[in-house]
Design a protein around this motif. Structure first.
Motif, PDB file in Angstrom:
ATOM      1  N   TYR A  40      41.249  53.450 -85.300  1.00  0.00           N
ATOM      2  CA  TYR A  40      41.737  53.152 -83.950  1.00  0.00           C
ATOM      3  C   TYR A  40      40.722  52.318 -83.188  1.00  0.00           C
ATOM      4  CZ  TYR A  40      43.839  53.848 -79.380  1.00  0.00           C
ATOM      5  OH  TYR A  40      44.421  53.644 -78.154  1.00  0.00           O
ATOM      6  N   ALA A  43      40.712  48.755 -84.446  1.00  0.00           N
ATOM      7  CA  ALA A  43      41.888  48.004 -83.994  1.00  0.00           C
ATOM      8  C   ALA A  43      41.756  47.624 -82.524  1.00  0.00           C
ATOM      9  CB  ALA A  43      43.153  48.826 -84.225  1.00  0.00           C
ATOM     10  N   VAL A  44      41.255  48.540 -81.703  1.00  0.00           N
ATOM     11  CA  VAL A  44      41.077  48.251 -80.275  1.00  0.00           C
ATOM     12  C   VAL A  44      40.035  47.150 -80.081  1.00  0.00           C
ATOM     13  CG1 VAL A  44      40.196  49.212 -78.109  1.00  0.00           C
ATOM     14  CG2 VAL A  44      41.860  50.493 -79.448  1.00  0.00           C
ATOM     15  N   ARG A  47      41.614  43.832 -81.105  1.00  0.00           N
ATOM     16  CA  ARG A  47      42.600  43.425 -80.097  1.00  0.00           C
ATOM     17  C   ARG A  47      41.935  42.900 -78.835  1.00  0.00           C
ATOM     18  NH1 ARG A  47      45.133  48.143 -77.142  1.00  0.00           N
ATOM     19  NH2 ARG A  47      43.088  47.939 -76.199  1.00  0.00           N
ATOM     20  N   TYR A  63      48.177  43.801 -82.849  1.00  0.00           N
ATOM     21  CA  TYR A  63      47.135  44.824 -82.716  1.00  0.00           C
ATOM     22  C   TYR A  63      47.541  45.908 -81.737  1.00  0.00           C
ATOM     23  CZ  TYR A  63      43.560  42.847 -85.731  1.00  0.00           C
ATOM     24  OH  TYR A  63      42.855  42.418 -86.820  1.00  0.00           O
ATOM     25  N   ASP A  64      48.253  45.545 -80.664  1.00  0.00           N
ATOM     26  CA  ASP A  64      48.783  46.559 -79.746  1.00  0.00           C
ATOM     27  C   ASP A  64      49.696  47.521 -80.502  1.00  0.00           C
ATOM     28  OD1 ASP A  64      47.579  45.937 -77.301  1.00  0.00           O
ATOM     29  OD2 ASP A  64      49.144  44.495 -76.754  1.00  0.00           O
ATOM     30  N   CYS A  67      47.688  49.812 -82.698  1.00  0.00           N
ATOM     31  CA  CYS A  67      47.062  50.877 -81.907  1.00  0.00           C
ATOM     32  C   CYS A  67      48.066  51.989 -81.602  1.00  0.00           C
ATOM     33  CB  CYS A  67      46.473  50.316 -80.613  1.00  0.00           C
ATOM     34  SG  CYS A  67      45.030  49.261 -80.872  1.00  0.00           S
ATOM     35  N   GLU A  71      47.961  55.876 -82.789  1.00  0.00           N
ATOM     36  CA  GLU A  71      48.088  56.975 -81.825  1.00  0.00           C
ATOM     37  C   GLU A  71      49.132  57.979 -82.311  1.00  0.00           C
ATOM     38  OE1 GLU A  71      48.985  55.147 -78.070  1.00  0.00           O
ATOM     39  OE2 GLU A  71      47.004  54.207 -77.933  1.00  0.00           O
TER      40      GLU A  71
END
Length: 90
Positions: A40, A43-44, A47, A63-64, A67, A71
């Motif tokens: 996570y 990826a954040v 992004r 990427y959003d 994420c 989650e």
């Protein structure tokens, strides 16, 4: 950022994003859950880098989505029977 730092940063970020499972996230110790936290955070970071550069909005959206998918995996991981049994054993 080192792997353990990335895991903890992901853990804290997810705890803020998912208040309904915050306590379980903060108590998580299983390696597969820690891997989710790290994924996570990675990826954040990717992004946010792309977003700052305004490079490719389609890639930012991807990427959003990644994420959000992670989650959802974290929510499932926090409710997995093996995890709950592990937490309930004193």
């Amino acid at each position: 950022m080192t792997r353990s730092n990335r895991r903890e940063a992901g853990r804290r970020r997810l705890a803020m994003r998912l208040p309904q499972v915050r306590m379980l996230i903060m108590q998580a110790r299983d390696p597969w859950q820690l891997e989710l936290f790290e994924a996570y955070q990675m990826a954040v970071e990717a992004r946010d880098r792309l977003r700052r550069r305004q490079f490719n909005l389609k890639l930012v959206r991807e990427y959003d989505e990644t994420c959000v998918e992670i989650e959802q995996h974290v929510i499932g991981a926090m409710h997995a029977p093996a995890y709950l049994n592990h937490c309930l054993i004193p």
